[in-house]
Write an enzyme that holds these catalytic residues in place. Structure first.
Site, short mmCIF file in Angstrom:
data_model
loop_
_atom_site.label_atom_id
_atom_site.label_comp_id
_atom_site.label_asym_id
_atom_site.label_seq_id
_atom_site.Cartn_x
_atom_site.Cartn_y
_atom_site.Cartn_z
NE ARG A 195 -3.48 -2.15 2.99
CZ ARG A 195 -3.22 -3.26 3.69
NH1 ARG A 195 -2.01 -3.42 4.22
NH2 ARG A 195 -4.15 -4.18 3.85
CE LYS B 270 -6.37 -0.43 6.15
NZ LYS B 270 -7.53 -0.56 5.22
CG HIS C 278 -5.74 0.49 -4.34
ND1 HIS C 278 -5.26 0.06 -3.12
CD2 HIS C 278 -6.95 -0.13 -4.49
CE1 HIS C 278 -6.13 -0.76 -2.56
NE2 HIS C 278 -7.16 -0.90 -3.38
NE ARG D 227 -3.23 -3.62 -1.03
CZ ARG D 227 -2.71 -4.43 -0.11
NH1 ARG D 227 -1.42 -4.73 -0.13
NH2 ARG D 227 -3.47 -4.95 0.85
CG HIS E 63 -6.35 -8.36 2.12
ND1 HIS E 63 -6.48 -8.73 0.79
CD2 HIS E 63 -6.22 -7.01 2.12
CE1 HIS E 63 -6.43 -7.65 0.03
NE2 HIS E 63 -6.26 -6.61 0.81
CE1 TYR F 256 -6.24 -4.47 -2.63
CE2 TYR F 256 -8.34 -5.26 -1.82
CZ TYR F 256 -7.32 -4.33 -1.80
OH TYR F 256 -7.39 -3.26 -0.95
#
Length: 271
Positions: free
Chosen positions: A139, A165, A219, A222, A245, A254
């Site tokens: 990211r 994250k 993005h 990714r 994730h 994705y």
């Protein structure tokens, strides 16, 4: 006693301190603070006299994506739940904010032609950013904080400790060329900047977008990585771990299925 201080900055600082005490990562604090400062600029007045109608009008700003609208709503709910529970305001104006549904996303991998275009146009710094997104699935925020201490040697080769994250970290195997470029950099952040010592995620995204043709972004690189990684082994769990994730369902959004898999499915339906 209810605090009637007409000072958004003080209120936001106190709330962020509360979040920090709960172990929220710096990236979360930065995002939440940005959201509430935007509310302060647009709504104004006393943070403790804000009404649900005022917040609803703010959230109704046209042009926002559902994801962005939902993210700001989450910050408002957290802020006013804390303020109400701590006695700073008599009522919680965010309690009645409408939920924001987000349509299920579809894979949108940047095509190889777009990636080649970026690699040909990028300077050395942006080339490394593009490579981390396209060949590692990082990211923007993860690229921004890449540091020399996070490049380590494992039994199978060089890996990168990725700071993801929610304060989560993961170990990402590096392709040889990306490992070589990272190891050739001086000690410290790979992309130094004046704020917190490194570039901001927004600036990283802007630099990558400048070398990609429209409409492709960091993005979508990714997404490109997720799709290519899945095609290599057809292992969705491995792709999930590589992307960081928490849910396979997110990874599926994705990962574009290979054309040959779709064709085989269609041919299998023929009697």
């Amino acid at each position: 006693m209810v605090n009637t201080c007409n000072d958004w900055d003080t209120a936001i600082a106190s709330w962020l301190g509360w979040l920090a005490a709960g172990g929220r990562p710096k990236t979360t604090l930065t995002l939440r603070g940005y959201h509430l400062r935007r509310v302060a600029r647009n709504v104004g007045g006393d943070p403790w006299s804000v009404t649900v109608d005022m917040l609803t009008d703010f959230l109704g700003e046209p042009g926002w994506s559902p994801e962005y609208r939902r993210s700001i709503r989450s910050s408002l709910v957290s802020f006013y739940t804390w303020a109400h529970a701590s006695g700073r305001c008599r009522a919680n104006p965010a309690a009645l904010l409408p939920t924001v549904p987000v349509p299920a996303g579809v894979p949108r991998p940047a095509p190889e032609a777009a990636l080649r275009h970026a690699l040909e146009r990028a300077d050395a710094r942006t080339l490394l950013m593009v490579s981390l997104a396209a060949y590692g699935g990082l990211r923007r925020a993860e690229i921004a904080v890449v540091h020399s201490r996070d490049v380590v040697k494992s039994l199978d080769g060089w890996v990168l400790r990725v700071h993801g994250k929610g304060g989560k970290t993961r170990m990402l195997p590096l392709v040889d060329e990306v490992a070589r470029r990272l190891r050739a950099l001086p000690e410290g952040y790979a992309f130094p900047g004046r704020i917190d010592g490194h570039l901001s995620p927004a600036h990283v995204g802007k630099l990558i977008s400048r070398v990609l043709p429209d409409p492709w972004t960091a993005h979508t690189l990714r997404h490109r990585f997720a799709t290519a990684a899945y095609r290599a082994d057809r292992d969705l769990i491995a792709v999930q771990q590589l992307l960081g994730h928490s849910s396979v369902a997110t990874t599926q959004r994705y990962t574009a299925l290979p054309d040959d898999a779709l064709r085989r499915a269609v041919m299998g339906a023929v009697a």
